[in-house]
Design an enzyme around this catalytic site. Structure first.
Site, PDB file in Angstrom:
ATOM      1  N   GLU A   1       0.889  -1.098   0.094  1.00 36.62           N
ATOM      2  CA  GLU A   1      -0.084   0.090   0.146  1.00 36.62           C
ATOM      3  C   GLU A   1       0.727   1.258  -0.249  1.00 36.62           C
ATOM      4  O   GLU A   1       0.394   2.142  -0.620  1.00 36.62           O
ATOM      5  CB  GLU A   1      -0.958  -0.024   1.217  1.00 36.62           C
TER       6      GLU A   1
ATOM      7  N   ASP B   1      -9.158   7.504  -7.671  1.00 37.33           N
ATOM      8  CA  ASP B   1      -9.674   6.391  -7.965  1.00 37.33           C
ATOM      9  C   ASP B   1     -11.256   6.469  -7.780  1.00 37.33           C
ATOM     10  O   ASP B   1     -11.937   5.542  -7.756  1.00 37.33           O
ATOM     11  CB  ASP B   1      -9.311   5.046  -7.226  1.00 37.33           C
TER      12      ASP B   1
ATOM     13  N   THR C   1      -8.100   8.885   0.362  1.00 34.75           N
ATOM     14  CA  THR C   1      -7.668   7.739   1.024  1.00 34.75           C
ATOM     15  C   THR C   1      -6.825   8.036   1.999  1.00 34.75           C
ATOM     16  O   THR C   1      -5.788   8.819   1.812  1.00 34.75           O
ATOM     17  CB  THR C   1      -6.996   6.862   0.021  1.00 34.75           C
TER      18      THR C   1
END
Length: 280
Positions: free
Chosen positions: A64, A82, A87
């Site tokens: 990640e 995305d 995020t």
């Protein structure tokens, strides 16, 4: 952060934006968790052993964040374009999929009046969208400030465990899987979400069980794990953001081929072509 490191399809709907309310992730996680009575006896330390759990977090962070230092990720926040808004944090909580909202609500329960509490109305409005309305650079700065707070770090740990880690490990134990299989489940639920459609964790597990019996059903552990990882790879390839399957091919399959079912160090693997090692 590289473009291919698209972190977490939280509530797994196989295409585009996930637009589920905050309660869906928790409900999916509950569905993934087995009854305690169904757990089988396993040899070796499970992934919930503190040392093994730290190894699991390092493995996930290598994919990640291109780093083994997962504790440095409490402050992480970015829009990786995305369609899921921001995020952030140690497990990729997303403003567009509900789990970031859950996190800030939990933080506020633990510490009313915290620096992020004022953004709760905005987080509720943007849930299910990629919008930054009411958030923006001020939210990013306040997130970094909150990340220095041990209470916020604990809130992140709590939500990681509640929605992702505990359901995955409990299900893996019920299926008779040791630490490696428990990690395979955890990594899958982090990326694909705890739902039941074909490209979520539940759907991937169901596909694998059509190909091989779990150890709890009397099947061979290696055969079942290979079937699960094959199903996981197929699910990843349905979305461009996850089409690089190296976290399966050059990480989890490496450990499986070595028959390291207890996920014992030393561990050596590659993700996206980068090499990593955990020696103890």
């Amino acid at each position: 952060m590289r473009p291919q490191h698209h972190r977490a399809l939280r509530i797994a709907l196989a295409a585009a934006l996930v637009a589920a309310p905050a309660t869906v992730a928790a409900a999916g996680a509950a569905q993934a968790a087995p009854a305690a009575a169904s757990a089988v006896q396993l040899k070796g330390a499970g992934l919930d052993d503190p040392h093994k759990k730290d190894i699991a977090m390092q493995l996930v962070s290598s994919a990640e964040n291109s780093s083994l230092d997962w504790k440095a990720q409490y402050k992480y926040i970015e829009d990786i374009k995305d369609g899921r808004g921001y995020t952030a944090g140690i497990i990729g909580f997303c403003s567009g999929t509900g789990d970031m909202l859950d996190l800030v609500e939990h933080y506020t329960d633990l510490k009313p009046g915290n620096v992020l509490a004022k953004y709760l109305p905005a987080l509720r409005k943007v849930n299910g969208t990629e919008s930054h309305a009411g958030l923006g650079s001020a939210f990013e700065r306040d997130w970094a400030t909150a990340a220095k707070d041990g209470v916020f770090q604990q809130a992140q740990n709590d939500e990681r465990d509640r929605v992702y880690f505990n359901p995955a490990v409990n299900q893996a134990k019920a299926d008779g899987l040791r630490a490696l299989g428990q990690f395979a489940y955890y990594d899958a639920i982090v990326m694909h979400g705890p739902g039941t459609d074909s490209t979520s964790f539940g759907g991937i597990r169901k596909t694998a069980m059509k190909k091989a019996k779990t150890p709890a059903q009397g099947g061979d552990e290696a055969t079942y794990l290979k079937a699960f990882l094959d199903a996981r790879r197929a699910a990843m390839k349905t979305e461009e953001a996850h089409s690089d399957t190296s976290r399966v091919d050059t990480e989890q399959l490496v450990f499986l081929n070595a028959k390291n079912f207890d996920l014992n160090p030393p561990l050596k693997w590659k993700v996206y072509g980068d090499s990593y090692a955990i020696n103890s």
